[in-house]
Design a protein around this motif. Structure first.
Motif, PDB file in Angstrom:
ATOM      1  N   ARG A  34       0.877  -1.262  -0.035  1.00 63.47           N
ATOM      2  CA  ARG A  34       0.267   0.050   0.046  1.00 63.47           C
ATOM      3  C   ARG A  34       0.872   1.179   0.050  1.00 63.47           C
ATOM      4  O   ARG A  34       1.927   1.026   0.675  1.00 63.47           O
ATOM      5  CB  ARG A  34      -0.833  -0.087   1.134  1.00 63.47           C
ATOM      6  CG  ARG A  34      -2.094   1.146   1.157  1.00 63.47           C
ATOM      7  CD  ARG A  34      -2.979   0.933   2.462  1.00 63.47           C
ATOM      8  NE  ARG A  34      -3.901   1.874   2.367  1.00 63.47           N
ATOM      9  CZ  ARG A  34      -3.966   3.158   2.920  1.00 63.47           C
ATOM     10  NH1 ARG A  34      -3.183   3.253   3.662  1.00 63.47           N
ATOM     11  NH2 ARG A  34      -5.042   3.895   2.774  1.00 63.47           N
ATOM     12  N   THR A  36       0.864   5.487   0.371  1.00 64.26           N
ATOM     13  CA  THR A  36       0.164   6.818   0.898  1.00 64.26           C
ATOM     14  C   THR A  36       1.074   7.933   0.418  1.00 64.26           C
ATOM     15  O   THR A  36       2.199   7.743   0.705  1.00 64.26           O
ATOM     16  CB  THR A  36      -0.423   6.719   2.142  1.00 64.26           C
ATOM     17  OG1 THR A  36       0.794   6.459   3.054  1.00 64.26           O
ATOM     18  CG2 THR A  36      -1.352   5.535   2.446  1.00 64.26           C
ATOM     19  N   PRO A  42      -4.357   7.869   0.389  1.00 61.40           N
ATOM     20  CA  PRO A  42      -3.888   6.655  -0.692  1.00 61.40           C
ATOM     21  C   PRO A  42      -3.401   7.400  -2.102  1.00 61.40           C
ATOM     22  O   PRO A  42      -4.163   8.243  -2.483  1.00 61.40           O
ATOM     23  CB  PRO A  42      -4.967   5.873  -0.691  1.00 61.40           C
ATOM     24  CG  PRO A  42      -6.454   6.512  -0.327  1.00 61.40           C
ATOM     25  CD  PRO A  42      -5.886   7.825   0.665  1.00 61.40           C
ATOM     26  N   ASP A  66      -7.551   2.283  -2.498  1.00 63.20           N
ATOM     27  CA  ASP A  66      -6.855   2.372  -1.141  1.00 63.20           C
ATOM     28  C   ASP A  66      -5.443   2.557  -1.251  1.00 63.20           C
ATOM     29  O   ASP A  66      -4.944   2.486  -0.218  1.00 63.20           O
ATOM     30  CB  ASP A  66      -7.311   1.384  -0.520  1.00 63.20           C
ATOM     31  CG  ASP A  66      -8.870   0.931  -0.114  1.00 63.20           C
ATOM     32  OD1 ASP A  66      -9.574   2.227   0.214  1.00 63.20           O
ATOM     33  OD2 ASP A  66      -9.276  -0.073  -0.206  1.00 63.20           O
ATOM     34  N   GLY A  67      -4.876   2.681  -2.372  1.00 64.65           N
ATOM     35  CA  GLY A  67      -3.333   2.583  -2.725  1.00 64.65           C
ATOM     36  C   GLY A  67      -2.804   1.500  -2.527  1.00 64.65           C
ATOM     37  O   GLY A  67      -1.750   1.424  -2.398  1.00 64.65           O
TER      38      GLY A  67
END
Length: 134
Positions: A34, A36, A42, A66-67
């Protein structure tokens, strides 16, 4: 006579090829993560690319809403082979690059991103990154 011999050998060859069809993929490792921005939002629609200097092998993934991303080569989510990789991140900025950048340009450069990844065989990995604003 050649065709007669070949006719009897082809089934054996076909079985051998089917048994080895997945042999090269057994070392692939699942890598995702993930990304950010510095403010915690995100990074959506960015391409994450990993490449090995030693082998030239690469894999790529695209971040979702959501990234989050999963790395793969020709097929998404297929994972990558063990090794040392450098990581670059590029944003989708429209056809002509008309949208403003939201992350520093250095993340798109192999020599400047400062992100490396070491992957061991059979070991799933998660790469969690919060990008620096500068």
């Amino acid at each position: 006579m050649f065709w007669s011999l070949l006719k009897h050998r082809v089934p054996s060859l076909a079985v051998a090829l089917m048994l080895c069809a997945g042999c090269g993929d057994s070392l692939r490792t699942s890598v995702g993560g993930r990304i950010t921005r510095a403010d915690g939002s995100p990074l959506i629609g960015a391409t994450v690319t990993v490449r090995s200097d030693a082998t030239g092998k690469w894999a790529r993934g695209v971040t979702d809403a959501d990234g989050a991303f999963q790395l793969g080569g020709a097929t998404a989510d297929e994972g990558i082979e063990p090794g040392e990789y450098y990581v670059t991140i590029t944003e989708e900025r429209g056809d002509m690059g008309q949208l403003p950048a939201t992350i520093p340009a250095r993340y798109a450069k192999r020599t400047a991103s400062g992100i490396a990844l070491t992957v061991a065989a059979g070991e799933s990995q998660e790469l969690i990154l919060q990008l620096d604003p500068t």
